[in-house]
Design a protein around this motif. Structure first.
Motif, PDB file in Angstrom:
ATOM      1  N   ARG A  74     -31.871  32.658   4.556  1.00 53.96           N
ATOM      2  CA  ARG A  74     -31.367  32.676   5.930  1.00 53.96           C
ATOM      3  C   ARG A  74     -30.422  33.836   6.205  1.00 53.96           C
ATOM      4  O   ARG A  74     -30.066  34.083   7.358  1.00 53.96           O
ATOM      5  CB  ARG A  74     -30.629  31.367   6.243  1.00 53.96           C
ATOM      6  N   THR A  75     -30.031  34.540   5.180  1.00 52.89           N
ATOM      7  CA  THR A  75     -28.946  35.518   5.297  1.00 52.89           C
ATOM      8  C   THR A  75     -29.197  36.583   6.353  1.00 52.89           C
ATOM      9  O   THR A  75     -28.290  36.944   7.112  1.00 52.89           O
ATOM     10  CB  THR A  75     -28.705  36.210   3.941  1.00 52.89           C
ATOM     11  N   ILE A 117     -24.775  20.019   5.066  1.00 53.20           N
ATOM     12  CA  ILE A 117     -24.739  21.480   5.206  1.00 53.20           C
ATOM     13  C   ILE A 117     -25.765  21.937   6.239  1.00 53.20           C
ATOM     14  O   ILE A 117     -25.490  22.790   7.092  1.00 53.20           O
ATOM     15  CB  ILE A 117     -25.005  22.167   3.850  1.00 53.20           C
ATOM     16  N   LEU A 118     -26.954  21.356   6.168  1.00 54.31           N
ATOM     17  CA  LEU A 118     -28.009  21.762   7.096  1.00 54.31           C
ATOM     18  C   LEU A 118     -27.697  21.354   8.526  1.00 54.31           C
ATOM     19  O   LEU A 118     -27.945  22.107   9.473  1.00 54.31           O
ATOM     20  CB  LEU A 118     -29.347  21.171   6.644  1.00 54.31           C
ATOM     21  N   GLU A 155     -24.269  25.319  14.228  1.00 57.41           N
ATOM     22  CA  GLU A 155     -23.717  26.663  14.386  1.00 57.41           C
ATOM     23  C   GLU A 155     -24.721  27.611  15.020  1.00 57.41           C
ATOM     24  O   GLU A 155     -24.355  28.549  15.732  1.00 57.41           O
ATOM     25  CB  GLU A 155     -23.262  27.206  13.023  1.00 57.41           C
ATOM     26  N   ALA A 156     -26.012  27.376  14.749  1.00 55.87           N
ATOM     27  CA  ALA A 156     -27.061  28.235  15.296  1.00 55.87           C
ATOM     28  C   ALA A 156     -27.516  27.795  16.684  1.00 55.87           C
ATOM     29  O   ALA A 156     -28.336  28.463  17.307  1.00 55.87           O
ATOM     30  CB  ALA A 156     -28.263  28.242  14.341  1.00 55.87           C
ATOM     31  N   LYS A 205     -24.770  21.110   9.830  1.00 56.05           N
ATOM     32  CA  LYS A 205     -23.750  22.051  10.285  1.00 56.05           C
ATOM     33  C   LYS A 205     -24.375  23.403  10.603  1.00 56.05           C
ATOM     34  O   LYS A 205     -24.024  24.046  11.611  1.00 56.05           O
ATOM     35  CB  LYS A 205     -22.683  22.205   9.200  1.00 56.05           C
ATOM     36  N   THR A 206     -25.321  23.838   9.761  1.00 57.41           N
ATOM     37  CA  THR A 206     -25.997  25.115   9.979  1.00 57.41           C
ATOM     38  C   THR A 206     -26.747  25.120  11.299  1.00 57.41           C
ATOM     39  O   THR A 206     -26.697  26.087  12.068  1.00 57.41           O
ATOM     40  CB  THR A 206     -26.969  25.410   8.825  1.00 57.41           C
ATOM     41  N   LYS A 227     -33.754  29.199  13.138  1.00 59.49           N
ATOM     42  CA  LYS A 227     -32.776  30.190  13.559  1.00 59.49           C
ATOM     43  C   LYS A 227     -33.455  31.379  14.221  1.00 59.49           C
ATOM     44  O   LYS A 227     -32.959  31.941  15.192  1.00 59.49           O
ATOM     45  CB  LYS A 227     -31.939  30.655  12.367  1.00 59.49           C
ATOM     46  N   THR A 263     -35.109  25.930   8.285  1.00 60.28           N
ATOM     47  CA  THR A 263     -33.890  26.472   8.848  1.00 60.28           C
ATOM     48  C   THR A 263     -34.077  27.914   9.298  1.00 60.28           C
ATOM     49  O   THR A 263     -33.624  28.307  10.357  1.00 60.28           O
ATOM     50  CB  THR A 263     -32.778  26.440   7.792  1.00 60.28           C
ATOM     51  N   LYS A 264     -34.755  28.714   8.499  1.00 53.42           N
ATOM     52  CA  LYS A 264     -34.915  30.121   8.849  1.00 53.42           C
ATOM     53  C   LYS A 264     -35.781  30.264  10.081  1.00 53.42           C
ATOM     54  O   LYS A 264     -35.464  31.028  10.993  1.00 53.42           O
ATOM     55  CB  LYS A 264     -35.537  30.893   7.685  1.00 53.42           C
TER      56      LYS A 264
END
Length: 359
Positions: free
Chosen positions: A308-309, A50-51, A57-58, A53-54, A27, A23-24
């Motif tokens: 990921r923050t 959740i992933l 969004e990205a 959706k993540t 993104k 994910t990171k």
């Protein structure tokens, strides 16, 4: 201790568009106007949702993301110390179901999610799927003319067949030496190399680069990163495109911290580095620029707790990359003129690769 969701296939793309991994990394690769797709697998569970959706969004595509009916979404337990360093234990789950066939039309006949890899795509892989599938994905990229980048994370044996076809190998200090050690079990050249009293990560990277004629990027934490380059871009002079016994080495410093910034969590720093690196490759940037942007991403990605923050956006990379120092060593016994050095500094990152030399 905290739980981190871990994704599957570390397959990414370019097409003037990049394709990325966890994910990171995904993104980070999406930080500018590059089309990014994530290919892999999640479980039919809350983490998987959740992933998805993540990614949505990205702006990361999930055409090639499958949902496994029985295996759970991969997770990792991450322990971070007071200095931001971490230890990670991984539960692979659905990652173990990922097949390189999802990158080709073949998987359509199997009724699974697929993303077809094309010429000039950039494919980023990591070692969280079965090693055989990593090798098959590299072979497919080589066949179709896509650029492949293999990040050896988590550290695992890299098949010789993959080393002979990939365009960039990305390793940290420990992974560079681990690659040598696993090769030493079956090859005499690496056994001899390990007989040296002191082996640095840079020496290991240079050995891998010259042995397999592959560009190797080694990340060095607070000391930045180096690219070991055994073959120059074609069109320079009689040495362009030819194998050599020594490497050009392009180095970047670690991005400087701004006032008030502190390193809080190094979890996923390598993922952010790789995502920014392949994004820059897909954008046609020079290799020094690719490394500068990756250095910024790796540092900024450590400024907050969580994998990921604090992934930086493209504007942040552009704003800070020119503050990252770049140096070059053009190889032992080699005379490089100022004109040639300028050519090398400005050549697209992909021009240093096997695939780039075939085009």
């Amino acid at each position: 201790m905290r739980m981190r969701r871990r994704m599957a296939m570390h397959l990414k793309r370019r097409r003037k568009k990049a394709k990325t991994a966890k994910t990171k990394a995904a993104k980070a690769a999406k930080a500018a106007k590059i089309k990014t797709e994530f290919v892999g697998a999640v479980g039919a569970d809350a983490f998987g949702e959740i992933l998805k959706k993540t990614f949505a969004e990205a702006g990361v595509g999930i055409t090639g993301l499958a949902t496994h009916a029985s295996l759970p979404t991969a997770v990792a337990s991450v322990v971070v110390d007071a200095h931001g360093e971490n230890q990670i234990a991984v539960g692979s789950g659905a990652n173990l179901s990922v097949s390189a066939k999802r990158l080709s039309n073949i998987s359509r006949t199997l009724g699974t999610n697929t993303f077809t890899l094309h010429k000039n795509d950039v494919l980023l892989l990591q070692m969280e799927i079965p090693v055989a599938e990593v090798a098959d994905a590299v072979a497919l990229a080589h066949t179709v003319g896509a650029f492949s980048v293999l990040n050896v994370a988590p550290s695992a044996p890299v098949p010789i067949a993959a080393l002979e076809k990939i365009d960039f190998l990305v390793v940290n200090e420990h992974e560079a030496i681990d690659v040598i050690r696993t090769l030493a079990a079956t090859t005499f050249a690496e056994t001899q190399f390990l007989e040296k009293e002191i082996i640095t990560a840079l020496q290991a990277a240079q050995h891998i680069a010259t042995r397999f004629q592959v560009a190797v990027v080694v990340t060095l934490g607070a000391d930045g990163a180096c690219a070991c380059l055994p073959i120059r871009p074609g069109g320079l002079d009689e040495s362009g495109g030819e194998s050599r016994d020594s490497c050009d080495v392009i180095s970047v410093a670690a991005a400087k911290l701004l006032t008030g910034e502190t390193i809080k969590d190094t979890t996923g720093a390598g993922d952010a580095f790789c995502g920014a690196f392949v994004h820059a490759l897909a954008s046609g940037l020079s290799l020094p620029a690719c490394l500068q942007r990756a250095s910024v991403a790796g540092t900024v990605g450590c400024l907050a707790v969580g994998a990921r923050t604090s992934v930086p956006d493209g504007e942040t990379l552009s704003r800070r990359q020119n503050n990252v120092e770049v140096t070059a060593n053009w190889g032992s016994g080699n005379t490089t003129t100022t004109e040639q050095a300028l050519f090398l500094f400005n050549a697209p990152g992909t021009a240093w690769t096997r695939t780039g030399r075939r085009k």
